[in-house]
Design a protein around this motif. Sequence first.
Motif, PDB file in Angstrom:
ATOM      1  N   GLY A 168       0.781  -1.229   0.000  1.00  0.00           N
ATOM      2  CA  GLY A 168       0.000   0.000   0.000  1.00  0.00           C
ATOM      3  C   GLY A 168       0.812   1.278   0.000  1.00  0.00           C
ATOM      4  N   ALA A 169       2.139   1.158   0.033  1.00  0.00           N
ATOM      5  CA  ALA A 169       2.993   2.347   0.079  1.00  0.00           C
ATOM      6  C   ALA A 169       3.001   3.061  -1.269  1.00  0.00           C
ATOM      7  CB  ALA A 169       4.416   1.961   0.468  1.00  0.00           C
ATOM      8  N   LEU A 170       2.967   4.391  -1.249  1.00  0.00           N
ATOM      9  CA  LEU A 170       3.034   5.176  -2.476  1.00  0.00           C
ATOM     10  C   LEU A 170       4.410   5.047  -3.116  1.00  0.00           C
ATOM     11  CD1 LEU A 170       1.307   8.362  -1.071  1.00  0.00           C
ATOM     12  CD2 LEU A 170       0.392   6.985  -2.939  1.00  0.00           C
ATOM     13  N   ILE A 171       4.450   4.938  -4.430  1.00  0.00           N
ATOM     14  CA  ILE A 171       5.725   4.842  -5.124  1.00  0.00           C
ATOM     15  C   ILE A 171       6.417   6.203  -5.157  1.00  0.00           C
ATOM     16  CG2 ILE A 171       6.842   4.315  -7.335  1.00  0.00           C
ATOM     17  CD1 ILE A 171       4.643   2.310  -7.883  1.00  0.00           C
ATOM     18  N   PHE A 172       5.628   7.263  -5.345  1.00  0.00           N
ATOM     19  CA  PHE A 172       6.182   8.614  -5.400  1.00  0.00           C
ATOM     20  C   PHE A 172       5.472   9.507  -4.381  1.00  0.00           C
ATOM     21  CE2 PHE A 172       6.933   6.956  -9.726  1.00  0.00           C
ATOM     22  CZ  PHE A 172       8.304   7.160  -9.830  1.00  0.00           C
ATOM     23  N   PRO A 173       5.758   9.365  -3.093  1.00  0.00           N
ATOM     24  CA  PRO A 173       5.117  10.216  -2.077  1.00  0.00           C
ATOM     25  C   PRO A 173       5.786  11.589  -2.020  1.00  0.00           C
ATOM     26  CG  PRO A 173       6.643   8.726  -1.023  1.00  0.00           C
ATOM     27  CD  PRO A 173       6.665   8.373  -2.494  1.00  0.00           C
ATOM     28  N   ASN A 174       5.105  12.528  -1.381  1.00  0.00           N
ATOM     29  CA  ASN A 174       5.721  13.830  -1.156  1.00  0.00           C
ATOM     30  C   ASN A 174       6.615  13.776   0.080  1.00  0.00           C
ATOM     31  OD1 ASN A 174       4.036  13.981   1.083  1.00  0.00           O
ATOM     32  ND2 ASN A 174       2.541  15.297   0.077  1.00  0.00           N
ATOM     33  N   ARG A 175       7.148  14.892   0.499  1.00  0.00           N
ATOM     34  CA  ARG A 175       8.087  14.906   1.632  1.00  0.00           C
ATOM     35  C   ARG A 175       7.460  14.375   2.914  1.00  0.00           C
ATOM     36  NH1 ARG A 175      11.054  20.835   1.162  1.00  0.00           N
ATOM     37  NH2 ARG A 175      12.141  20.471  -0.827  1.00  0.00           N
ATOM     38  N   ALA A 176       6.161  14.608   3.085  1.00  0.00           N
ATOM     39  CA  ALA A 176       5.467  14.164   4.294  1.00  0.00           C
ATOM     40  C   ALA A 176       5.044  12.701   4.210  1.00  0.00           C
ATOM     41  CB  ALA A 176       4.246  15.045   4.543  1.00  0.00           C
ATOM     42  N   GLY A 177       5.344  12.057   3.088  1.00  0.00           N
ATOM     43  CA  GLY A 177       4.965  10.660   2.928  1.00  0.00           C
ATOM     44  C   GLY A 177       3.557  10.459   2.408  1.00  0.00           C
ATOM     45  N   ASN A 178       2.876  11.556   2.045  1.00  0.00           N
ATOM     46  CA  ASN A 178       1.514  11.478   1.531  1.00  0.00           C
ATOM     47  C   ASN A 178       1.509  11.616   0.014  1.00  0.00           C
ATOM     48  OD1 ASN A 178       0.497  11.385   4.220  1.00  0.00           O
ATOM     49  ND2 ASN A 178       0.697  13.617   4.347  1.00  0.00           N
ATOM     50  N   ALA A 179       0.325  11.445  -0.575  1.00  0.00           N
ATOM     51  CA  ALA A 179       0.211  11.576  -2.023  1.00  0.00           C
ATOM     52  C   ALA A 179       0.271  13.042  -2.429  1.00  0.00           C
ATOM     53  CB  ALA A 179      -1.097  10.954  -2.503  1.00  0.00           C
ATOM     54  N   PHE A 180       0.938  13.330  -3.536  1.00  0.00           N
ATOM     55  CA  PHE A 180       0.911  14.663  -4.106  1.00  0.00           C
ATOM     56  C   PHE A 180      -0.513  14.999  -4.540  1.00  0.00           C
ATOM     57  CE2 PHE A 180       5.436  13.772  -4.907  1.00  0.00           C
ATOM     58  CZ  PHE A 180       6.012  14.982  -4.554  1.00  0.00           C
ATOM     59  N   THR A 181      -0.868  16.269  -4.501  1.00  0.00           N
ATOM     60  CA  THR A 181      -2.072  16.727  -5.180  1.00  0.00           C
ATOM     61  C   THR A 181      -1.648  17.251  -6.544  1.00  0.00           C
ATOM     62  OG1 THR A 181      -1.899  18.993  -4.344  1.00  0.00           O
ATOM     63  CG2 THR A 181      -3.108  17.401  -2.976  1.00  0.00           C
ATOM     64  N   SER A 182      -2.573  17.268  -7.474  1.00  0.00           N
ATOM     65  CA  SER A 182      -2.250  17.773  -8.809  1.00  0.00           C
ATOM     66  C   SER A 182      -1.803  19.226  -8.743  1.00  0.00           C
ATOM     67  CB  SER A 182      -3.473  17.630  -9.729  1.00  0.00           C
ATOM     68  OG  SER A 182      -3.822  16.277  -9.895  1.00  0.00           O
TER      69      SER A 182
END
Length: 382
Positions: A288-302
């Motif tokens: 379930g880990a994002l392949i490309f997370p942001n610095r906080a480990g969450n998903a980027f928004t568009s």
Amino acid sequence: MPRRPGVGRKNGHWYSEAGGKPRYFGKIVDTSKAEAMSRLWKALADDDKGPDMALSAHDPEPTPKAESQGAPSPAPASVGVSSQEPQGPTWEALTDAYLSWIEANRSGALHREARRHLGRWNEAHGERPVASIRGDDLEAFRETLLAQGHARMYVQKHATTIKACVNRGIRLRLLPKGFKPFDGIEGLRIPPKALLESDLPTAEEVRALIAHAKPEFGAMLKVYYHTGARTHELIEARAGDYQAKARSLVLTKHKRSSTLREYRPRSILLNDEACSIVEARCRGREPGALIFPNRAGNAFTSCLLGDMFARLRSKAGVREHITIYSLMHLWISEMLMAGHDALIVARMAGTSVKMIEQVYGHFRHRALADAQATLDRARGRV
């Protein structure tokens, strides 16, 4: 033949006088008709157990016995509605129901887009009953967005979301079946614009973007460039989507998952460089880990990703109209210019052949050049 007990709409609630007792069985916004019917049948069953049985536990307020023998009592004060015709849900309530449905049945990108569009609409109309809205309100809303400088296509997307919200409200039985407040309102005319070679990133611009990007962002841009993936597809991709043997990302929930006649997952093929990047980022991670997370480990928004790209574009000296989505345009265009069949390109891009022909068909240079060469050879023998 006696009439079968049922529930109707009154003052924004499900209402019935079955059994000789006027009763309410929940707000229409919060309760489905099937649930209201279930509550009615339970109340009728309780009535049969004895004359002293209390009214349904779902009544907004118990009705005195003396009142129940006469004319139906008006809606109780606690309901917070007048004795006038029911107005139905407000736009805020309808929006909540619609967004909940999208979140459960559509992609995360569509949910974010719908929330943004309806958020702007609700700034002006959120507290109004949906039944009070007319076509003039939608036209005025579009004019306001255009006056703020938004592109016509972007404004039209807002209108499409608002209409879709109403249509889903009808299917969810929150609105009457024949409710068509925007019937006859024409869509904004969008002048056709062909995608030209000058609109695409050049090889030099692609190299400059990757060279000036930080390593994490640069790796992400390389995968966009090599795969033609949509912006939201990579920011939502998880480690469990990576299929090592098939050298691909397989997305079970994607843009067309609910519109295809025969469902199939979205498969993004990875070349050597893209596969190497994705494999390294998935190694040892939970599915379930994002392949490309942001610095906080969450998903980027568009929006965040777009802002990052805008800063990078300025730093790299790339033309202002180039976006991350331009990398998808480039991938499809170059696939067609390389002579690949439109059906194959459409499958790999996760779109339809019709869309490929309409937007990118003029890039099929190889087939056209071969046709011209055949004619030239034939004429050479004349």
